[in-house]
Each structure stands twice: as C-alpha cells, then as structure tokens.
Design a protein around this motif. Structure first.
Motif, PDB file in Angstrom:
ATOM      1  N   LYS A 259      -4.392   4.016  -0.378  1.00  0.00           N
ATOM      2  CA  LYS A 259      -3.347   4.929  -0.206  1.00  0.00           C
ATOM      3  C   LYS A 259      -2.121   4.794  -2.072  1.00  0.00           C
ATOM      4  CE  LYS A 259      -1.861   4.568   4.190  1.00  0.00           C
ATOM      5  NZ  LYS A 259      -0.602   5.198   5.689  1.00  0.00           N
ATOM      6  N   THR A 260      -2.338   4.101  -2.283  1.00  0.00           N
ATOM      7  CA  THR A 260      -1.895   3.748  -4.093  1.00  0.00           C
ATOM      8  C   THR A 260      -2.604   4.784  -5.067  1.00  0.00           C
ATOM      9  OG1 THR A 260      -2.660   2.029  -4.608  1.00  0.00           O
ATOM     10  CG2 THR A 260      -0.820   1.941  -3.662  1.00  0.00           C
TER      11      THR A 260
ATOM     12  N   ASN B 115       1.023  -1.440   0.208  1.00  0.00           N
ATOM     13  CA  ASN B 115      -0.178  -0.044  -0.064  1.00  0.00           C
ATOM     14  C   ASN B 115       1.023   1.033   0.248  1.00  0.00           C
ATOM     15  OD1 ASN B 115      -2.274   1.569   0.656  1.00  0.00           O
ATOM     16  ND2 ASN B 115      -2.350   1.476   2.476  1.00  0.00           N
ATOM     17  N   ASN B 116       1.638   1.145  -0.872  1.00  0.00           N
ATOM     18  CA  ASN B 116       2.757   2.577  -1.246  1.00  0.00           C
ATOM     19  C   ASN B 116       3.028   2.364  -2.982  1.00  0.00           C
ATOM     20  OD1 ASN B 116       5.513   2.717  -1.547  1.00  0.00           O
ATOM     21  ND2 ASN B 116       5.191   3.764   0.452  1.00  0.00           N
ATOM     22  N   ASN B 117       3.150   3.934  -3.264  1.00  0.00           N
ATOM     23  CA  ASN B 117       2.880   4.350  -4.819  1.00  0.00           C
ATOM     24  C   ASN B 117       4.519   4.226  -5.239  1.00  0.00           C
ATOM     25  OD1 ASN B 117       0.303   4.882  -5.166  1.00  0.00           O
ATOM     26  ND2 ASN B 117       0.743   7.534  -4.144  1.00  0.00           N
TER      27      ASN B 117
END
Length: 360
Positions: free
Chosen positions: A274-275, A229-231
């Motif tokens: 969150k992406t 869950n991170n770009n």
C-alpha cells in the motif's frame, strides 16, 4: 518465481552511489592535497550497514519460505547460489587490483582476503588497500556460511524460539565490543582485548541480524509489520532516516545499530503493497549493477587520480574526478554485469528455489 520485491533495487542503488561519493573524498584526502567535503555527503559507512540489513532481510525471508514449503533447506543449492553471485566478481576485482594498482599487500593480507576474512584483515590493519571496501564482503560471506545452518537447526528443534534468540543475539553482540572495551580500560589483557574489540566491531553481525529479524517477520506474516504498510508511516520514516543520514546526525551510542533499525523500518515501509513505489527505470538499472559499482569503484578512483593530474583548479578537478569516476564506474559495472556476471547469475538461477526473488 516470486514477484520482484519493490524498492530494494532503489535502496541498493542509493547505498552504492553514496559509497562512491564518500570514497572519492577519502581518496582525495589520502592522495591529494585538496580540500575534502566529507561533511557535505552522507556517510558511506552507513551505506554498508544498509547493505547488511538488506542481505539479512532478503536471505532470511527466502530461507523461511523455502522451509515452509519443503520442510528443509537445501544447503548445497544455497551455498552454490551465493558462491556464483559473489565470488567470481570478488576475485576478479582482487586480481585486477593486483595488476593495475601497486599496493604490495602482505602475505597475511593475501591469505585473509583470498579466503573469507577480509573484514578481519581490515580490523587488524592488514586490509586490501587497493580495494578496501571488500571488508564488507567478508562479513556477508561469513553470514551466508553460518546462518542457514543455524536457522535450519532452530526451525527443526523449536521454531517458536527464533524471534527470542535473534533478539538475544542482537543485544548481546551489540554490547560485546563495549564490554571488551571496558575490560581493556581495566588493563585486562589490553592488547588481546583491543584486538578482539576491533574484530567484533568490524563484523556487524548484529546489524545483519536486525535485517534477519524483519526478514523472518515478513516471511511469517507477523501482524505488527502492517504498521509500516502505510504511506504516512513511509513518509515519516523516510524523512527521519534521510535527514539523519544526509545531515550526518548520529546517535550518541550504538550509532550503526540505531541506523540499522531505521533502515529495517524503512525496508518494511518501502516493500508494503500500500506504500509508494520508489523504483524507477534508472534506479532499477543502478540497483541491478550495484554490486559491480561497489566492487569496481575504488580501483577506478585510484586510476583516475593517477592519470588525471591536479592542475590547481579545485572546481575543475572535482568536476573531472566526479564525472569520470561515476561515468566509468557505471559503464564498467554495466559491461561486467552483462558480459561477466550474468554467466554466473544464469547458473545461480538454475539452482534457485522456486520462490526465489529476482532481488536475491
């Protein structure tokens, strides 16, 4: 009604369109003496692996959420939902292919494809030549038939063992065809081992199980999935997966399983809150009708090849073939979704568990 899971429609749309690209080139190589460009397109087979991972993920997520709320699984409602979503279009395409395409399937092909075993027919050389892509529907039907029962039993007896049992199954089923190949090379019942090896290789339950694994983890809110869950992670996984897929780079061993893992990681990164949201109005539309695109396109390709003669100009013919195939396939799929499939989808939704996703 649970909110729409972002990104899944776009992934379906991409997978379905890549299958169409690949099958246009496959049809050219089979029926026309024209140069093909398979090396310039990503593998359509891997699109099917992506569909398997998506199915395993979403169905398992929904079943786990249902069990958490009700402490049971409604098999009647589950099977009815799957039947209403899959079989009406499946049988319509089979009937259309019989009427529109002169294929003359064998009696065994009729039996296997009109039940839930088109993948077995495909594996033993009795596939449905006028719509060969239906083999993957058999794999999913068999998964839908067996998995809810297995999941219910595990959740009732020892839910903590679910993760370990899935890992054992994935590893075991991945190794099994290679073990059968080893026995075959040792002349141990060569023909029998060859048949079983083909059948096991044509099921890809292990790829679905990889999707099941992440579906269970997502439903149970496992902490390790937060890594995705991170770009930055999303961009990294997207680049690696896209480069390997679109440049046709393959794993030396266990290629389908390797890509299934990449697709699983990609799904976890895409759906993270969150992406980046990769959906657009176009990809959501194409994702919504992706089942129709997948089911109708082969018949349309054959009809176009039959009715648009090759005039010797490769460039012009390719433009005609591609534009006609994609245009007609998307249009027919849109009509089918709104005039035919929606009738069954509405019935399906009446039998949906209250947390069912719009993606299911």
């Amino acid at each position: 009604m649970m909110k729409h899971i972002k990104g899944l429609d776009t992934m379906r749309a991409i997978a379905a369109l890549i299958v169409v690209f690949g099958h246009i080139e496959l049809a050219k190589s089979r029926y026309l003496n024209i140069e093909v460009y398979n090396d310039y397109f990503p593998s359509g087979r891997l699109s099917v692996i992506l569909f398997f991972v998506l199915s395993g993920f979403l169905i398992s997520y929904l079943l786990i959420k249902e069990f958490e709320v009700t402490k049971t699984i409604s098999f009647k409602r589950f099977y009815l939902r799957r039947i209403l979503r899959i079989l009406p279009l499946y049988y319509l395409v089979l009937l259309l292919s019989v009427v529109l395409i002169s294929a003359n399937p064998s009696s065994l092909s009729y039996f296997l494809c009109f039940t839930i075993f088109p993948n077995i027919a495909h594996a033993i050389g009795e596939g449905w030549s006028s719509s060969p892509q239906i083999w993957s529907i058999g794999v999913e039907e068999q998964f839908y038939l067996i998995w809810p029962i297995c999941l219910y039993i595990i959740m009732r007896i020892n839910p903590k063992s679910l993760t370990y049992l899935l890992l054992i199954f994935i590893v075991g089923f991945t190794v099994l065809p290679h073990f059968l190949g080893f026995l075959k090379l040792r002349d141990f019942h060569y023909e029998v081992m060859t048949t079983f090896e083909k059948i096991i290789s044509a099921t890809k339950y292990n790829c679905i199980a990889i999707g099941v694994f992440i579906g269970v983890a997502y439903a149970k809110r496992k902490h390790w999935i937060n890594v995705f869950n991170n770009n930055y992670v999303f961009v990294f996984i997207s680049l690696i997966t896209s480069l390997m897929w679109f440049l046709r780079l393959e794993f030396k061993y266990f290629n389908d399983e390797g890509f299934a893992l990449l697709f699983a990681f990609l799904i976890l990164s895409i759906i993270g809150p969150k992406t980046y949201d990769i959906d657009s109005s176009i990809t959501r539309f194409l994702g919504q009708i992706s089942y129709g695109i997948y089911m109708y396109h082969w018949i349309i390709i054959l009809l176009i090849i039959n009715y648009i003669p090759y005039n010797g100009d490769v460039l012009v013919y390719n433009i005609q073939l591609y534009s006609a195939t994609f245009g007609i396939t998307i249009f027919i799929s849109w009509l089918s979704y709104n005039l035919f499939e929606k009738r069954f989808i509405n019935l399906k939704q009446k039998n949906s568990f209250k947390t069912t996703s719009k993606n299911s």
